[in-house]
Design a protein around this motif. Sequence first.
Motif, PDB file in Angstrom:
ATOM      1  N   PHE A   1      35.924  99.337  32.926  1.00 49.96           N
ATOM      2  CA  PHE A   1      36.801 100.313  33.572  1.00 49.96           C
ATOM      3  C   PHE A   1      36.013 101.512  34.102  1.00 49.96           C
ATOM      4  O   PHE A   1      36.231 101.977  35.225  1.00 49.96           O
ATOM      5  CB  PHE A   1      37.877 100.760  32.590  1.00 49.96           C
ATOM      6  CG  PHE A   1      38.798 101.816  33.129  1.00 49.96           C
ATOM      7  CD1 PHE A   1      39.449 101.657  34.343  1.00 49.96           C
ATOM      8  CD2 PHE A   1      39.008 102.987  32.419  1.00 49.96           C
ATOM      9  CE1 PHE A   1      40.298 102.636  34.839  1.00 49.96           C
ATOM     10  CE2 PHE A   1      39.854 103.968  32.904  1.00 49.96           C
ATOM     11  CZ  PHE A   1      40.499 103.793  34.119  1.00 49.96           C
ATOM     12  N   HIS A   2      35.076 102.010  33.311  1.00 49.92           N
ATOM     13  CA  HIS A   2      34.287 103.171  33.747  1.00 49.92           C
ATOM     14  C   HIS A   2      33.457 102.821  34.981  1.00 49.92           C
ATOM     15  O   HIS A   2      33.304 103.647  35.888  1.00 49.92           O
ATOM     16  CB  HIS A   2      33.399 103.663  32.617  1.00 49.92           C
ATOM     17  CG  HIS A   2      34.151 104.274  31.476  1.00 49.92           C
ATOM     18  ND1 HIS A   2      35.194 105.161  31.669  1.00 49.92           N
ATOM     19  CD2 HIS A   2      34.027 104.135  30.127  1.00 49.92           C
ATOM     20  CE1 HIS A   2      35.677 105.543  30.493  1.00 49.92           C
ATOM     21  NE2 HIS A   2      34.986 104.933  29.544  1.00 49.92           N
ATOM     22  N   ALA A   3      32.929 101.609  35.017  1.00 48.78           N
ATOM     23  CA  ALA A   3      32.169 101.185  36.198  1.00 48.78           C
ATOM     24  C   ALA A   3      33.082 101.090  37.410  1.00 48.78           C
ATOM     25  O   ALA A   3      32.695 101.463  38.528  1.00 48.78           O
ATOM     26  CB  ALA A   3      31.486  99.845  35.931  1.00 48.78           C
ATOM     27  N   ALA A   4      34.283 100.608  37.210  1.00 51.64           N
ATOM     28  CA  ALA A   4      35.246 100.527  38.311  1.00 51.64           C
ATOM     29  C   ALA A   4      35.599 101.912  38.824  1.00 51.64           C
ATOM     30  O   ALA A   4      35.672 102.138  40.038  1.00 51.64           O
ATOM     31  CB  ALA A   4      36.501  99.785  37.849  1.00 51.64           C
ATOM     32  N   LYS A   5      35.802 102.852  37.906  1.00 48.33           N
ATOM     33  CA  LYS A   5      36.114 104.219  38.319  1.00 48.33           C
ATOM     34  C   LYS A   5      34.947 104.859  39.074  1.00 48.33           C
ATOM     35  O   LYS A   5      35.147 105.737  39.920  1.00 48.33           O
ATOM     36  CB  LYS A   5      36.466 105.089  37.102  1.00 48.33           C
ATOM     37  CG  LYS A   5      37.850 104.839  36.544  1.00 48.33           C
ATOM     38  CD  LYS A   5      38.355 106.035  35.759  1.00 48.33           C
ATOM     39  CE  LYS A   5      37.420 106.426  34.634  1.00 48.33           C
ATOM     40  NZ  LYS A   5      37.934 107.606  33.872  1.00 48.33           N
ATOM     41  N   ALA A   6      33.731 104.408  38.759  1.00 50.34           N
ATOM     42  CA  ALA A   6      32.545 104.937  39.421  1.00 50.34           C
ATOM     43  C   ALA A   6      32.323 104.306  40.789  1.00 50.34           C
ATOM     44  O   ALA A   6      31.330 104.613  41.453  1.00 50.34           O
ATOM     45  CB  ALA A   6      31.317 104.733  38.536  1.00 50.34           C
ATOM     46  N   GLY A   7      33.232 103.412  41.178  1.00 52.32           N
ATOM     47  CA  GLY A   7      33.168 102.845  42.520  1.00 52.32           C
ATOM     48  C   GLY A   7      32.729 101.408  42.611  1.00 52.32           C
ATOM     49  O   GLY A   7      32.570 100.880  43.718  1.00 52.32           O
ATOM     50  N   ASP A   8      32.531 100.734  41.467  1.00 49.84           N
ATOM     51  CA  ASP A   8      32.114  99.334  41.511  1.00 49.84           C
ATOM     52  C   ASP A   8      33.315  98.453  41.842  1.00 49.84           C
ATOM     53  O   ASP A   8      34.204  98.261  41.007  1.00 49.84           O
ATOM     54  CB  ASP A   8      31.510  98.922  40.164  1.00 49.84           C
ATOM     55  CG  ASP A   8      30.832  97.566  40.238  1.00 49.84           C
ATOM     56  OD1 ASP A   8      31.494  96.596  40.640  1.00 49.84           O
ATOM     57  OD2 ASP A   8      29.642  97.490  39.893  1.00 49.84           O
ATOM     58  N   GLN A   9      33.341  97.908  43.031  1.00 58.34           N
ATOM     59  CA  GLN A   9      34.496  97.141  43.488  1.00 58.34           C
ATOM     60  C   GLN A   9      34.620  95.800  42.777  1.00 58.34           C
ATOM     61  O   GLN A   9      35.726  95.278  42.611  1.00 58.34           O
ATOM     62  CB  GLN A   9      34.418  96.941  45.004  1.00 58.34           C
ATOM     63  CG  GLN A   9      34.552  98.233  45.789  1.00 58.34           C
ATOM     64  CD  GLN A   9      34.538  98.016  47.283  1.00 58.34           C
ATOM     65  OE1 GLN A   9      34.312  96.919  47.769  1.00 58.34           O
ATOM     66  NE2 GLN A   9      34.778  99.086  48.034  1.00 58.34           N
ATOM     67  N   THR A  10      33.496  95.245  42.345  1.00 57.08           N
ATOM     68  CA  THR A  10      33.554  93.980  41.604  1.00 57.08           C
ATOM     69  C   THR A  10      34.246  94.175  40.262  1.00 57.08           C
ATOM     70  O   THR A  10      35.083  93.365  39.853  1.00 57.08           O
ATOM     71  CB  THR A  10      32.133  93.419  41.392  1.00 57.08           C
ATOM     72  OG1 THR A  10      31.497  93.249  42.653  1.00 57.08           O
ATOM     73  CG2 THR A  10      32.186  92.073  40.682  1.00 57.08           C
ATOM     74  N   CYS A  11      33.903  95.252  39.558  1.00 57.94           N
ATOM     75  CA  CYS A  11      34.559  95.558  38.288  1.00 57.94           C
ATOM     76  C   CYS A  11      36.041  95.863  38.510  1.00 57.94           C
ATOM     77  O   CYS A  11      36.904  95.426  37.732  1.00 57.94           O
ATOM     78  CB  CYS A  11      33.874  96.734  37.603  1.00 57.94           C
ATOM     79  SG  CYS A  11      32.211  96.368  37.002  1.00 57.94           S
ATOM     80  N   GLU A  12      36.334  96.601  39.562  1.00 58.15           N
ATOM     81  CA  GLU A  12      37.737  96.907  39.860  1.00 58.15           C
ATOM     82  C   GLU A  12      38.524  95.634  40.137  1.00 58.15           C
ATOM     83  O   GLU A  12      39.669  95.491  39.691  1.00 58.15           O
ATOM     84  CB  GLU A  12      37.838  97.855  41.045  1.00 58.15           C
ATOM     85  CG  GLU A  12      39.284  98.211  41.396  1.00 58.15           C
ATOM     86  CD  GLU A  12      39.400  99.254  42.482  1.00 58.15           C
ATOM     87  OE1 GLU A  12      40.516  99.396  43.034  1.00 58.15           O
ATOM     88  OE2 GLU A  12      38.397  99.939  42.775  1.00 58.15           O
ATOM     89  N   ALA A  13      37.919  94.685  40.840  1.00 59.38           N
ATOM     90  CA  ALA A  13      38.597  93.425  41.132  1.00 59.38           C
ATOM     91  C   ALA A  13      38.911  92.662  39.843  1.00 59.38           C
ATOM     92  O   ALA A  13      39.970  92.023  39.730  1.00 59.38           O
ATOM     93  CB  ALA A  13      37.735  92.576  42.062  1.00 59.38           C
ATOM     94  N   GLU A  14      38.002  92.725  38.871  1.00 57.07           N
ATOM     95  CA  GLU A  14      38.251  92.052  37.591  1.00 57.07           C
ATOM     96  C   GLU A  14      39.447  92.674  36.877  1.00 57.07           C
ATOM     97  O   GLU A  14      40.287  91.973  36.303  1.00 57.07           O
ATOM     98  CB  GLU A  14      36.999  92.136  36.708  1.00 57.07           C
ATOM     99  CG  GLU A  14      35.824  91.331  37.210  1.00 57.07           C
ATOM    100  CD  GLU A  14      35.996  89.831  36.978  1.00 57.07           C
ATOM    101  OE1 GLU A  14      36.960  89.420  36.307  1.00 57.07           O
ATOM    102  OE2 GLU A  14      35.149  89.076  37.478  1.00 57.07           O
ATOM    103  N   ILE A  15      39.522  93.998  36.900  1.00 58.79           N
ATOM    104  CA  ILE A  15      40.633  94.685  36.235  1.00 58.79           C
ATOM    105  C   ILE A  15      41.951  94.381  36.932  1.00 58.79           C
ATOM    106  O   ILE A  15      42.971  94.097  36.294  1.00 58.79           O
ATOM    107  CB  ILE A  15      40.360  96.200  36.184  1.00 58.79           C
ATOM    108  CG1 ILE A  15      39.213  96.474  35.218  1.00 58.79           C
ATOM    109  CG2 ILE A  15      41.615  96.977  35.767  1.00 58.79           C
ATOM    110  CD1 ILE A  15      38.681  97.879  35.269  1.00 58.79           C
ATOM    111  N   ARG A  16      41.932  94.402  38.243  1.00 58.36           N
ATOM    112  CA  ARG A  16      43.147  94.107  38.995  1.00 58.36           C
ATOM    113  C   ARG A  16      43.597  92.659  38.781  1.00 58.36           C
ATOM    114  O   ARG A  16      44.793  92.375  38.664  1.00 58.36           O
ATOM    115  CB  ARG A  16      42.937  94.394  40.482  1.00 58.36           C
ATOM    116  CG  ARG A  16      42.831  95.880  40.792  1.00 58.36           C
ATOM    117  CD  ARG A  16      42.818  96.167  42.279  1.00 58.36           C
ATOM    118  NE  ARG A  16      42.812  97.602  42.522  1.00 58.36           N
ATOM    119  CZ  ARG A  16      43.908  98.360  42.503  1.00 58.36           C
ATOM    120  NH1 ARG A  16      45.103  97.800  42.287  1.00 58.36           N
ATOM    121  NH2 ARG A  16      43.833  99.662  42.706  1.00 58.36           N
TER     122      ARG A  16
END
Length: 319
Positions: free
Chosen positions: A221-236
């Motif tokens: 989550f912290h990586a996604a908040k920092a702008g990592d779109q791959t991590c954000e895609a996993e969370i979504r």
Amino acid sequence: MERTVIASDIGGTHMRAALVDDQGRITARREVDTPAGAGAEQMLGEIAALLRSVGSFAQEPPVGACVAVPGLVNGDAGMVAVAPNVPAFRNLVLTTPLEAALGIPVAIENDASAAALGESRFGAGRGCRHLLHATVGTGVGGGLVIDGRLYRGAKGFAGEIGHIVIDPGGPRCNCGSRGCLEAMVSGVAFAGRARRLLAKGQSPVLRELVGYRDPTGADLFHAAKAGDQTCEAEIRHGGHLLGLGLGSLVNVLNPEAVTLSGGMLVMGEMFLAPMREALFSIAYGPASGTSLRLSALGDDAGLLGAAAVAFERHETRER
């Protein structure tokens, strides 16, 4: 004179207890560490002492007590079949020795099921007679309130929504199946997603964040908040899968509301928006109008859930 109950929430790390009145107000509380490596007899003694300590603050004898446990619980038999985080709880009857120690009726309940009744009686589901509750944290649990009462099923194990299979080819779950909701969207599951990204070299932001230690779901989550779109895609994607599971249950149960609790909710709309979209994309007819609400009980969900069960049992005895 207001009625009170003793509520307790037992986990692998901490044991908590509280004195709670029939309006859901906590008037006394205590927390201790769960004794590591304790056997059944020691655990029973520690729990009895904890419950007595908060019960001593009551002006009148409490009308009952309830112990909420993270595991498979047969409430009618007063027995914990298995609780993975508390090894002493294996085919162990809790109620009989605790009733002897306290002198009041004692119930036990699965902690997620208790939380469902707690939300219905004291929290975000107050006033709802038909409620589905999901708790998404280290694992995924849930509970059902039907016609104002906690639904326990034939042997007391109802509400294990974490073991709905979403993908038969998915990752192995602790229960032995593959692709369970718990194996796909829990905190443990998100940690697994983070490890796979690192192994494939797909997230430089995550690598910089964690170095070479084992990542957690929070790191993803912290990586996604920092702008990592791959991590954000996993969370979504995880939120989407949770929505599919909950939407299927909404179609089966037609609850007035779905309430949500657990540590994964700190991911906010990154997780909740795709969950909400998926849920309502498959909910049809009257189910499409189901209310979706976040828990109003916070960290006290376990205690107030146990209190709700104790009051329910007391009211059943009074009838």
